[in-house]
Every structure is written in structure tokens, then in C-alpha cells.
Design a protein around this motif. Structure first.
Motif, PDB file in Angstrom:
ATOM      1  N   LEU A  53     -17.591  -1.700   5.267  1.00  0.00           N
ATOM      2  CA  LEU A  53     -16.436  -2.122   6.067  1.00  0.00           C
ATOM      3  C   LEU A  53     -16.451  -1.368   7.389  1.00  0.00           C
ATOM      4  N   SER A  54     -15.908  -1.995   8.418  1.00  0.00           N
ATOM      5  CA  SER A  54     -15.875  -1.351   9.733  1.00  0.00           C
ATOM      6  C   SER A  54     -14.529  -1.551  10.413  1.00  0.00           C
ATOM      7  N   MET A  55     -14.296  -0.670  11.394  1.00  0.00           N
ATOM      8  CA  MET A  55     -13.043  -0.690  12.157  1.00  0.00           C
ATOM      9  C   MET A  55     -13.359  -0.233  13.569  1.00  0.00           C
ATOM     10  N   HIS A  56     -12.702  -0.792  14.559  1.00  0.00           N
ATOM     11  CA  HIS A  56     -12.925  -0.336  15.934  1.00  0.00           C
ATOM     12  C   HIS A  56     -12.512   1.133  16.080  1.00  0.00           C
ATOM     13  N   ILE A  57     -13.291   1.867  16.888  1.00  0.00           N
ATOM     14  CA  ILE A  57     -13.051   3.320  17.001  1.00  0.00           C
ATOM     15  C   ILE A  57     -11.696   3.648  17.637  1.00  0.00           C
ATOM     16  N   ASP A  58     -11.122   2.676  18.368  1.00  0.00           N
ATOM     17  CA  ASP A  58      -9.821   2.940  19.009  1.00  0.00           C
ATOM     18  C   ASP A  58      -8.673   2.188  18.317  1.00  0.00           C
ATOM     19  N   ALA A  59      -8.915   1.735  17.073  1.00  0.00           N
ATOM     20  CA  ALA A  59      -7.924   0.885  16.397  1.00  0.00           C
ATOM     21  C   ALA A  59      -6.696   1.669  15.942  1.00  0.00           C
ATOM     22  N   VAL A  60      -6.903   2.933  15.588  1.00  0.00           N
ATOM     23  CA  VAL A  60      -5.810   3.786  15.116  1.00  0.00           C
ATOM     24  C   VAL A  60      -5.900   5.100  15.875  1.00  0.00           C
ATOM     25  N   LYS A  61      -4.745   5.600  16.335  1.00  0.00           N
ATOM     26  CA  LYS A  61      -4.728   6.873  17.077  1.00  0.00           C
ATOM     27  C   LYS A  61      -4.331   8.006  16.128  1.00  0.00           C
ATOM     28  N   PRO A  62      -4.801   9.244  16.406  1.00  0.00           N
ATOM     29  CA  PRO A  62      -4.442  10.363  15.535  1.00  0.00           C
ATOM     30  C   PRO A  62      -2.920  10.456  15.356  1.00  0.00           C
ATOM     31  N   GLY A  63      -2.506  10.637  14.122  1.00  0.00           N
ATOM     32  CA  GLY A  63      -1.082  10.798  13.814  1.00  0.00           C
ATOM     33  C   GLY A  63      -0.350   9.499  13.538  1.00  0.00           C
ATOM     34  N   GLU A  64      -0.992   8.361  13.805  1.00  0.00           N
ATOM     35  CA  GLU A  64      -0.296   7.089  13.565  1.00  0.00           C
ATOM     36  C   GLU A  64      -0.181   6.803  12.065  1.00  0.00           C
ATOM     37  N   ARG A  65       0.935   6.192  11.704  1.00  0.00           N
ATOM     38  CA  ARG A  65       1.176   5.785  10.310  1.00  0.00           C
ATOM     39  C   ARG A  65       0.830   4.310  10.186  1.00  0.00           C
ATOM     40  N   VAL A  66       0.034   3.970   9.181  1.00  0.00           N
ATOM     41  CA  VAL A  66      -0.330   2.568   8.984  1.00  0.00           C
ATOM     42  C   VAL A  66      -0.068   2.139   7.547  1.00  0.00           C
ATOM     43  N   VAL A  67       0.129   0.843   7.392  1.00  0.00           N
ATOM     44  CA  VAL A  67       0.223   0.239   6.064  1.00  0.00           C
ATOM     45  C   VAL A  67      -0.977  -0.697   5.916  1.00  0.00           C
ATOM     46  N   ILE A  68      -1.699  -0.549   4.813  1.00  0.00           N
ATOM     47  CA  ILE A  68      -2.858  -1.404   4.532  1.00  0.00           C
ATOM     48  C   ILE A  68      -2.389  -2.582   3.677  1.00  0.00           C
ATOM     49  N   VAL A  69      -2.795  -3.790   4.071  1.00  0.00           N
ATOM     50  CA  VAL A  69      -2.378  -5.000   3.338  1.00  0.00           C
ATOM     51  C   VAL A  69      -3.599  -5.825   2.940  1.00  0.00           C
ATOM     52  N   ASP A  70      -3.637  -6.220   1.663  1.00  0.00           N
ATOM     53  CA  ASP A  70      -4.691  -7.139   1.204  1.00  0.00           C
ATOM     54  C   ASP A  70      -4.095  -8.085   0.157  1.00  0.00           C
ATOM     55  N   ASP A  71      -4.838  -9.131  -0.156  1.00  0.00           N
ATOM     56  CA  ASP A  71      -4.298 -10.087  -1.138  1.00  0.00           C
ATOM     57  C   ASP A  71      -4.377  -9.541  -2.561  1.00  0.00           C
ATOM     58  N   VAL A  72      -5.547  -8.959  -2.923  1.00  0.00           N
ATOM     59  CA  VAL A  72      -5.770  -8.554  -4.319  1.00  0.00           C
ATOM     60  C   VAL A  72      -6.248  -7.110  -4.407  1.00  0.00           C
ATOM     61  N   LEU A  73      -5.633  -6.336  -5.312  1.00  0.00           N
ATOM     62  CA  LEU A  73      -6.171  -5.024  -5.692  1.00  0.00           C
ATOM     63  C   LEU A  73      -6.913  -5.236  -7.008  1.00  0.00           C
ATOM     64  N   ALA A  74      -8.233  -5.096  -6.968  1.00  0.00           N
ATOM     65  CA  ALA A  74      -9.044  -5.255  -8.189  1.00  0.00           C
ATOM     66  C   ALA A  74      -9.523  -3.864  -8.606  1.00  0.00           C
ATOM     67  N   THR A  75     -10.772  -3.485  -8.271  1.00  0.00           N
ATOM     68  CA  THR A  75     -11.249  -2.143  -8.669  1.00  0.00           C
ATOM     69  C   THR A  75     -10.800  -1.053  -7.692  1.00  0.00           C
ATOM     70  N   GLY A  76     -10.280  -1.446  -6.538  1.00  0.00           N
ATOM     71  CA  GLY A  76      -9.724  -0.472  -5.593  1.00  0.00           C
ATOM     72  C   GLY A  76     -10.689   0.029  -4.536  1.00  0.00           C
ATOM     73  N   GLY A  77     -11.976  -0.310  -4.674  1.00  0.00           N
ATOM     74  CA  GLY A  77     -12.969   0.207  -3.722  1.00  0.00           C
ATOM     75  C   GLY A  77     -12.725  -0.245  -2.286  1.00  0.00           C
ATOM     76  N   THR A  78     -12.317  -1.483  -2.123  1.00  0.00           N
ATOM     77  CA  THR A  78     -12.109  -2.035  -0.781  1.00  0.00           C
ATOM     78  C   THR A  78     -10.969  -1.313  -0.058  1.00  0.00           C
ATOM     79  N   ALA A  79      -9.830  -1.222  -0.725  1.00  0.00           N
ATOM     80  CA  ALA A  79      -8.670  -0.585  -0.080  1.00  0.00           C
ATOM     81  C   ALA A  79      -8.921   0.907   0.137  1.00  0.00           C
TER      82      ALA A  79
END
Ligand code: AMP
Length: 176
Positions: free
Chosen positions: A107-133
């Protein structure tokens, strides 16, 4: 969110045995998306959890996570950040690999997508084995972000994915 709405969402989710391959029972959310009332209820269940204390961003996971995450970010008036499979994001990225039942995924993410100290919520459709999240959460943390919660429409409890997310707050609307 009313118990009726959750029950209606659960009733609409369709099981597709052996997709994409045996023995997976694929949880098909498209019937939820086809019913505007249920799609809205599914988005609102996440929005309601974060409207009092808004995160800086909603991180959506490629690809079905985007459907919900984008709508949640729009409704909350916060940023949307895509986590994508390797090779799909156009700018400079950070990457993280993890094991699947058969093979590996990156999995990849842009290097400027999140700034230090920012709070984020991760959203996906299915939690299966948990590796993705768990991998999406690692990417957020590599950039100095904090995972306030991991939200899923569906949790497959028998796969114990929440154990891989033990250090985070986890919420799922519907579970099996
Ligand atoms: P995992 O990393 O095992 O928790 O898998 C979660 C990811 O794979 C999510 O992005 C889901 O969209 C997808 N996924 C895994 N299992 C299923 C399933 N049974 N039905 C639908 N999607 C699934």
C-alpha cells in the motif's frame, strides 16, 4: 444511528461464495449503495461518530473504502486521503508491504498526505484479517499522524482482524 437502519444494511449485504476464489465468502456492498437510504445511513453511521470531535482527515482504503470515506470527509468538511495499492498514486509516496493469505500486497500514500500531529480516521468497507488497515495505520504514523479510529462497515469477527489493530480504537457497524 437506529438499530433498524443497521439491520436493513445487514440484510442488504450480499454473500458471494468463492469470490474472488475459494474459500472466500465475499461481502458484496453494492446492494447497500443501490439504495440511497441505506447508502446515506452507512455514511451517517461514521459521520455521527466524528462530528463532535472532527479529525483532520478521513483516510480511505483502495478501493471500496473510497466510496464511504469520500462521503464522510465531504459531510464532515475535512480532508480526504487515499491509501492506494502500489503504483497508482502519481506523486512521491511512502510504501508498506504486508502478507496476505496467498502472497503479499503493498500500500502507498503520498508523502504530504498527512502532516505531523494530525488526527485521522481510517475507513474501509470490510475488516477481515486486519492486515490492510494495520498497514494503512503504519503509513499514517510514518508521516507523524495519529490514528484516532479505524471504522468499517463490516467486521468478520471470526478472522480476528481487530487483534492486529489492538492499539487503535476500532468500530464496525455490522459484524458476522
Ligand atoms: P484484511 O486485510 O484481511 O482485513 O482485508 C481487508 C480488505 O480486503 C478490505 O479492503 C476489503 O475490501 C477486502 N476484503 C477482505 N475480505 C473480504 C470479504 N470477505 N468480502 C469483501 N471484501 C473483503
Amino acid at each position: 444511528m437506529s438499530a433498524t437502519a443497521i439491520a436493513e444494511i445487514k440484510a442488504a449485504i450480499r454473500d458471494i461464495p468463492n469470490f474472488p476464489k475459494p474459500p472466500v465468502v465475499f461481502k458484496d456492498i453494492t446492494p447497500v449503495l443501490q439504495q440511497p437510504k441505506l447508502f446515506r445511513a452507512a455514511v451517517d453511521v461514521f459521520v455521527d461518530r466524528h462530528s463532535a470531535q472532527k479529525p483532520n482527515a478521513i483516510v480511505g482504503i483502495d478501493a471500496r473504502g473510497f466510496i464511504f470515506a469520500g462521503a464522510v470527509a465531504y459531510q464532515l468538511g475535512v480532508a480526504f486521503v487515499p491509501v492506494r495499492k502500489k503504483g497508482k498514486l502519481p506523486y512521491k509516496t511512502i510504501e508498506e508491504s504486508y502478507d496476505l493469505e496467498y502472497g503479499r500486497e503493498t500500500l502507498s500514500m503520498h508523502i504530504d498526505a498527512v502532516k505531523p500531529g494530525e488526527r485521522v480516521v481510517i475507513v474501509d468497507d470490510v475488516l477481515a484479517t486486519g492486515g490492510t488497515a494495520a498497514t494503512a495505520a503504519k503509513l499514517v504514523e510514518q508521516l507523524g499522524g495519529k490514528v484516532a479510529e479505524c471504522d468499517f462497515l463490516i467486521e468478520l469477527k471470526f478472522l480476528a482482524g481487530a487483534a492486529k489493530l489492538a492499539k487503535y480504537q476500532v468500530f464496525s457497524a455490522v459484524s458476522y
